[in-house]
Design a protein around this motif. Structure first.
Motif, PDB file in Angstrom:
ATOM      1  N   ARG A 252       2.252   6.828  -2.907  1.00 29.85           N
ATOM      2  CA  ARG A 252       1.889   6.210  -4.177  1.00 29.85           C
ATOM      3  C   ARG A 252       2.957   5.202  -4.553  1.00 29.85           C
ATOM      4  NH1 ARG A 252       0.961  10.233  -8.632  1.00 29.85           N
ATOM      5  NH2 ARG A 252       0.883   8.222  -9.670  1.00 29.85           N
ATOM      6  N   PRO A 253       2.665   3.911  -4.443  1.00 28.05           N
ATOM      7  CA  PRO A 253       3.668   2.903  -4.766  1.00 28.05           C
ATOM      8  C   PRO A 253       4.203   3.027  -6.182  1.00 28.05           C
ATOM      9  CG  PRO A 253       1.730   1.880  -3.787  1.00 28.05           C
ATOM     10  CD  PRO A 253       1.421   3.324  -3.981  1.00 28.05           C
ATOM     11  N   ALA A 254       3.394   3.497  -7.114  1.00 26.22           N
ATOM     12  CA  ALA A 254       3.861   3.619  -8.494  1.00 26.22           C
ATOM     13  C   ALA A 254       5.063   4.551  -8.587  1.00 26.22           C
ATOM     14  CB  ALA A 254       2.729   4.099  -9.394  1.00 26.22           C
ATOM     15  N   ASP A 255       5.143   5.554  -7.709  1.00 25.46           N
ATOM     16  CA  ASP A 255       6.278   6.468  -7.704  1.00 25.46           C
ATOM     17  C   ASP A 255       7.575   5.743  -7.345  1.00 25.46           C
ATOM     18  OD1 ASP A 255       4.481   8.478  -8.256  1.00 25.46           O
ATOM     19  OD2 ASP A 255       4.432   9.240  -6.200  1.00 25.46           O
ATOM     20  N   ALA A 256       7.472   4.576  -6.747  1.00 30.95           N
ATOM     21  CA  ALA A 256       8.638   3.842  -6.279  1.00 30.95           C
ATOM     22  C   ALA A 256       9.236   2.910  -7.324  1.00 30.95           C
ATOM     23  CB  ALA A 256       8.251   3.028  -5.045  1.00 30.95           C
ATOM     24  N   GLU A 257       8.536   2.686  -8.414  1.00 31.56           N
ATOM     25  CA  GLU A 257       8.993   1.689  -9.381  1.00 31.56           C
ATOM     26  C   GLU A 257      10.362   1.995  -9.968  1.00 31.56           C
ATOM     27  OE1 GLU A 257       6.002   0.814 -12.278  1.00 31.56           O
ATOM     28  OE2 GLU A 257       4.612   0.086 -10.742  1.00 31.56           O
ATOM     29  N   ALA A 258      10.619   3.248 -10.334  1.00 30.69           N
ATOM     30  CA  ALA A 258      11.913   3.605 -10.912  1.00 30.69           C
ATOM     31  C   ALA A 258      13.029   3.425  -9.887  1.00 30.69           C
ATOM     32  CB  ALA A 258      11.888   5.037 -11.438  1.00 30.69           C
ATOM     33  N   VAL A 259      12.767   3.833  -8.651  1.00 37.96           N
ATOM     34  CA  VAL A 259      13.760   3.651  -7.589  1.00 37.96           C
ATOM     35  C   VAL A 259      14.065   2.166  -7.424  1.00 37.96           C
ATOM     36  CG1 VAL A 259      14.209   3.906  -5.115  1.00 37.96           C
ATOM     37  CG2 VAL A 259      13.070   5.745  -6.367  1.00 37.96           C
ATOM     38  N   LEU A 260      13.032   1.365  -7.364  1.00 36.65           N
ATOM     39  CA  LEU A 260      13.199  -0.070  -7.166  1.00 36.65           C
ATOM     40  C   LEU A 260      13.957  -0.720  -8.320  1.00 36.65           C
ATOM     41  CD1 LEU A 260      12.626  -2.512  -5.386  1.00 36.65           C
ATOM     42  CD2 LEU A 260      10.433  -2.749  -6.563  1.00 36.65           C
ATOM     43  N   ALA A 261      13.632  -0.339  -9.534  1.00 34.61           N
ATOM     44  CA  ALA A 261      14.323  -0.907 -10.694  1.00 34.61           C
ATOM     45  C   ALA A 261      15.816  -0.592 -10.651  1.00 34.61           C
ATOM     46  CB  ALA A 261      13.701  -0.392 -11.991  1.00 34.61           C
TER      47      ALA A 261
ATOM     48  N   THR B 119       0.816  -1.209   0.000  1.00 37.43           N
ATOM     49  CA  THR B 119       0.000   0.000   0.000  1.00 37.43           C
ATOM     50  C   THR B 119       0.852   1.261   0.000  1.00 37.43           C
ATOM     51  OG1 THR B 119      -0.160  -0.012   2.408  1.00 37.43           O
ATOM     52  CG2 THR B 119      -1.926  -1.123   1.177  1.00 37.43           C
ATOM     53  N   THR B 120       2.125   1.145   0.349  1.00 40.21           N
ATOM     54  CA  THR B 120       2.978   2.322   0.487  1.00 40.21           C
ATOM     55  C   THR B 120       4.249   2.257  -0.334  1.00 40.21           C
ATOM     56  OG1 THR B 120       4.103   1.297   2.355  1.00 40.21           O
ATOM     57  CG2 THR B 120       2.213   2.707   2.854  1.00 40.21           C
ATOM     58  N   HIS B 121       4.492   1.147  -1.013  1.00 44.56           N
ATOM     59  CA  HIS B 121       5.795   0.923  -1.633  1.00 44.56           C
ATOM     60  C   HIS B 121       5.680  -0.110  -2.757  1.00 44.56           C
ATOM     61  CE1 HIS B 121       5.089  -2.085   1.432  1.00 44.56           C
ATOM     62  NE2 HIS B 121       5.822  -2.885   0.699  1.00 44.56           N
ATOM     63  N   ALA B 122       6.753  -0.208  -3.530  1.00 48.65           N
ATOM     64  CA  ALA B 122       6.888  -1.276  -4.518  1.00 48.65           C
ATOM     65  C   ALA B 122       7.971  -2.217  -4.008  1.00 48.65           C
ATOM     66  CB  ALA B 122       7.270  -0.701  -5.872  1.00 48.65           C
ATOM     67  N   TRP B 123       7.874  -3.480  -4.366  1.00 46.71           N
ATOM     68  CA  TRP B 123       8.877  -4.430  -3.890  1.00 46.71           C
ATOM     69  C   TRP B 123       9.090  -5.544  -4.906  1.00 46.71           C
ATOM     70  CZ3 TRP B 123       7.392  -9.531  -2.774  1.00 46.71           C
ATOM     71  CH2 TRP B 123       6.021  -9.757  -2.661  1.00 46.71           C
ATOM     72  N   THR B 124      10.222  -6.205  -4.765  1.00 48.52           N
ATOM     73  CA  THR B 124      10.563  -7.347  -5.594  1.00 48.52           C
ATOM     74  C   THR B 124      11.478  -8.256  -4.792  1.00 48.52           C
ATOM     75  OG1 THR B 124      11.382  -8.031  -7.775  1.00 48.52           O
ATOM     76  CG2 THR B 124      12.621  -6.294  -6.662  1.00 48.52           C
ATOM     77  N   VAL B 125      11.606  -9.483  -5.210  1.00 49.14           N
ATOM     78  CA  VAL B 125      12.548 -10.420  -4.590  1.00 49.14           C
ATOM     79  C   VAL B 125      13.577 -10.782  -5.645  1.00 49.14           C
ATOM     80  CG1 VAL B 125      12.857 -12.687  -3.525  1.00 49.14           C
ATOM     81  CG2 VAL B 125      10.853 -11.305  -2.956  1.00 49.14           C
ATOM     82  N   ARG B 126      14.853 -10.643  -5.285  1.00 53.85           N
ATOM     83  CA  ARG B 126      15.964 -10.956  -6.181  1.00 53.85           C
ATOM     84  C   ARG B 126      16.645 -12.228  -5.703  1.00 53.85           C
ATOM     85  NH1 ARG B 126      14.938  -8.587 -10.350  1.00 53.85           N
ATOM     86  NH2 ARG B 126      17.081  -8.611 -11.056  1.00 53.85           N
ATOM     87  N   ASP B 127      16.941 -13.120  -6.637  1.00 51.43           N
ATOM     88  CA  ASP B 127      17.751 -14.296  -6.315  1.00 51.43           C
ATOM     89  C   ASP B 127      19.204 -13.866  -6.303  1.00 51.43           C
ATOM     90  OD1 ASP B 127      15.695 -16.211  -6.078  1.00 51.43           O
ATOM     91  OD2 ASP B 127      15.566 -16.359  -8.255  1.00 51.43           O
ATOM     92  N   THR B 128      19.906 -14.181  -5.212  1.00 48.61           N
ATOM     93  CA  THR B 128      21.312 -13.795  -5.070  1.00 48.61           C
ATOM     94  C   THR B 128      22.101 -14.989  -4.563  1.00 48.61           C
ATOM     95  OG1 THR B 128      21.303 -13.115  -2.734  1.00 48.61           O
ATOM     96  CG2 THR B 128      20.507 -11.488  -4.353  1.00 48.61           C
ATOM     97  N   PRO B 129      23.422 -14.920  -4.600  1.00 47.23           N
ATOM     98  CA  PRO B 129      24.241 -16.004  -4.058  1.00 47.23           C
ATOM     99  C   PRO B 129      24.052 -16.249  -2.565  1.00 47.23           C
ATOM    100  CG  PRO B 129      25.551 -14.591  -5.485  1.00 47.23           C
ATOM    101  CD  PRO B 129      24.227 -13.914  -5.293  1.00 47.23           C
ATOM    102  N   ILE B 130      23.486 -15.275  -1.845  1.00 44.51           N
ATOM    103  CA  ILE B 130      23.242 -15.457  -0.409  1.00 44.51           C
ATOM    104  C   ILE B 130      21.785 -15.784  -0.126  1.00 44.51           C
ATOM    105  CG2 ILE B 130      25.214 -14.070   0.352  1.00 44.51           C
ATOM    106  CD1 ILE B 130      23.147 -11.775   0.887  1.00 44.51           C
ATOM    107  N   GLY B 131      21.035 -16.082  -1.164  1.00 39.19           N
ATOM    108  CA  GLY B 131      19.621 -16.398  -1.022  1.00 39.19           C
ATOM    109  C   GLY B 131      18.759 -15.249  -1.486  1.00 39.19           C
ATOM    110  N   PRO B 132      17.444 -15.450  -1.456  1.00 35.68           N
ATOM    111  CA  PRO B 132      16.542 -14.410  -1.959  1.00 35.68           C
ATOM    112  C   PRO B 132      16.547 -13.173  -1.060  1.00 35.68           C
ATOM    113  CG  PRO B 132      15.296 -16.226  -1.009  1.00 35.68           C
ATOM    114  CD  PRO B 132      16.726 -16.641  -1.002  1.00 35.68           C
TER     115      PRO B 132
END
Length: 181
Positions: A57-66, A7-20
């Motif tokens: 607005r979570p949509a405002d966070a997409e560029a930062v997250l990318a 509701t307040t942010h955008a998020w994603t999970v990245r696979d990394t050598p130390i786990g997600p």
């Protein structure tokens, strides 16, 4: 990259050598990095962020997250030594924020600092234990490199992501040899 919205942010999970790793951003910057982000952990982390962050607005966070995701991926490919993504410090205040900002600004890739030395750098020479607590409260591990803070006498110290993760991060940066197993 699959982007999700709280509701307040955008998020994603990245696979990394130390786990997600869960990465979450607001329009102001990267706000959270969560270790061991399996589905259950990610769901809990997102719920905590929804409760802790002011409406936005979570949509405002997409560029930062990318941008943050690209930098995290490059770090683990050993192509990035310094993060430049904007950070949203709204989850920390006071001494914790001061210690984390000092860490991010003054302890570069491939180096370490002692808890006591970091306490001195923030003007609180007797606050080594408080630095440890601040590192444990770091909402932005890896990007704000609390893995680079070590105990006196060369001990590795503690780490919220677990000691194997801390060792792996320090090995990635050339501070420790690669773990044998």
């Amino acid at each position: 990259m699959r982007l999700m919205h709280g509701t307040t942010h955008a998020w994603t999970v990245r696979d990394t050598p130390i786990g997600p790793l869960l990465l979450a951003a607001t329009g102001r910057g990267l706000v959270s990095v969560v270790f061991h982000a399996d589905e259950r952990t990610a769901r809990r982390a997102v719920a905590r962020l929804d409760a802790a962050l002011p409406p936005g607005r979570p949509a405002d966070a997409e560029a930062v997250l990318a941008g943050a995701a690209m930098e995290v991926d490059a770090y683990f490919r050993e192509e990035l030594r310094a993060f430049t993504t904007a950070l949203d410090w709204s989850l920390v205040t006071g001494f914790t924020e001061r210690a984390l900002r000092e860490l991010a600004a003054s302890v570069p890739f491939g180096s370490v600092v002692g808890y006591g030395e970091l306490a001195e750098r923030v003007g609180e020479p007797d606050a080594a234990r408080a630095v440890g607590a601040a590192m444990g409260a770091n909402p932005l591990p890896v990007v704000v490199p609390c893995h680079r803070v070590v105990a006196a006498g060369g001990e590795i110290g503690g780490f919220g992501g677990g000691l194997p993760t801390k060792r792996a991060l320090l090995a990635l940066e050339g501070v420790l040899p690669e773990p044998l197993f």
